[in-house]
Design an enzyme around this catalytic site. Structure first.
Site: not given
Ligand code: COA
Length: 354
Positions: A249, A297
């Site tokens: 998140h 979620d």
């Molecule tokens: N599974 C595995 N790795 C994850 C992850 C997940 N669900 N969410 C984040 N990461 C990892 C990323 O790959 C990244 O790793 P890296 O630094 O080695 O590249 C790191 O954690 C940071 O992730 P990032 O996507 O940049 O964080 P963010 O703050 O931009 O993203 C989300 C937040 C929600 C977009 C992201 O956590 C995600 O895509 N989650 C899955 C979808 C989801 O459940 N969405 C509902 C949100 S309420």
């Protein structure tokens, strides 16, 4: 003009003020100053929706007026039913987004129009599902917003399960500048009408990194026979560099309080079940391997499954609740509005000759 470079994804950038929701220093989500955890335990969906939209808890008369004004808009015209039967769209978010964008609204005052839309989301969702799957429309029942909603999405009357759905919908209602709300605020800032703003928000909510995540969780979760299989799946996803839906998140880096509240409710209704053990195996493994917490979620999908709700409705349920947050943000954006229009750093070529 001085330009400011901000991180990609606007991570940790404060772009404006809001008085609608925030996360406090100890990680509690607040709506209009109240802890959401308390609203889940001591309030109900209608009063919380009133609070989010109007900025304060309603007294009895205000609550009744609010419920009556939602009731006034229940029902779907023949014209809209006809569109749904032509669309026959099984993806309910596509259907909802299309129906909202096509909604034949008059020049109604925008507050009324937004309430009209929020009142109609449950029937849009139910009718879309039923007509796309060759089922007869349901005659909506009387009852609370969530009793009616539970009936419209399951065909069942069950006040206790509806109460649980209501608690979940309170948790889904609002979350300050999340992607769909921010997109809605961009649209509102152009002075576009609320229907256009809701269409923007629905289109944004649909994405799997936002609201679409909850509809993808059971696809992998229900395949696990035990915790070992769950751990193996997590390890494989990490090895492939892929995400596990329902984790991570932008705001909650250590713990999503909403997820933990749903988990506690899940324990109440299902006991220390196998489902919960498998869920905890996924959660623990994600923490061990990546220090990433379960988000709302993840537990919401398992909770909705336990409540007998089909996966088709997961993101639409999120929308039917978040729409009250969107109403509040549309109104807030228009107070002292300034067009949201950032700048970009050009990274393409220059000086090309034809
Ligand atoms: N599974 C595995 N790795 C994850 C992850 C997940 N669900 N969410 C984040 N990461 C990892 C990323 O790959 C990244 O790793 P890296 O630094 O080695 O590249 C790191 O954690 C940071 O992730 P990032 O996507 O940049 O964080 P963010 O703050 O931009 O993203 C989300 C937040 C929600 C977009 C992201 O956590 C995600 O895509 N989650 C899955 C979808 C989801 O459940 N969405 C509902 C949100 S309420």
């Amino acid at each position: 003009m001085d330009e400011i470079k901000v991180p990609k994804g606007l991570t940790n950038v404060i772009v404006d003020q809001t008085a609608i929701a925030t996360t406090d220093a100890t990680g509690n989500l607040l709506y209009r100053g109240y802890k959401v955890a308390d609203l889940v335990d001591h309030s109900d969906f209608e009063s919380t929706a009133y609070l989010v939209v109007n900025g304060r808890m309603p007294d009895n008369a205000e609550r009744k007026d609010f419920i009556d004004s939602l009731r006034k808009y229940y029902g779907v015209s023949e014209q809209v039913q006809e569109v749904i039967s032509i669309l026959k769209e099984k993806d309910l978010m596509r259907s909802l987004r299309s129906l909202v964008s096509l909604y034949p609204y008059q020049n109604t005052e925008s507050d009324k129009l937004m309430l009209e839309m929020a009142a109609k989301f449950p029937e849009f969702i139910s009718l879309s599902y039923r007509l796309a799957n060759g089922l007869k429309p349901l005659s909506p029942i009387d009852g609370t917003f969530t009793e009616r909603f539970y009936h419209l999405i399951t065909g069942k009357i069950d006040p206790e399960k509806a109460r649980h759905v209501g608690m979940l919908m309170i948790l889904y209602m609002e979350h300050e500048f999340n992607a769909s709300t921010f997109a809605l605020r961009v649209t509102a800032s152009t002075l576009a009408d609320p229907i256009s703003a809701f269409t923007t928000a629905l289109a944004t909510l649909k994405g799997p990194l936002h609201g679409g995540a909850n509809s993808e969780i059971l696809d992998f979760f229900n395949k696990f026979k035990d915790g070992d299989e769950a751990v193996k799946y997590v390890d494989e996803q990490i090895a492939k560099g892929e995400k596990v839906m329902g984790f991570g998140h932008r705001i909650y880096k250590r713990l999503d309080p909403r997820a933990q509240q749903v988990k506690a409710k899940l324990k109440e209704i299902a006991g220390d079940s196998k489902v919960l053990q498998i869920a905890e195996a996924v959660e623990n493994r994600m923490w061990e391997r990546k220090s990433i917490p379960a988000n709302l979620d993840f537990y919401a999908a398992i909770y909705m499954d336990t409540l007998g709700i089909s996966q088709d409705f997961y993101t639409p349920l999120f929308a039917a609740s978040r729409v009250f947050g969107w109403i509040a943000h549309y109104k807030e954006q228009l107070v002292g509005n300034k067009l949201i229009r950032p700048s970009s750093e050009y990274s393409g070529p220059t000086g090309l000759k034809l």
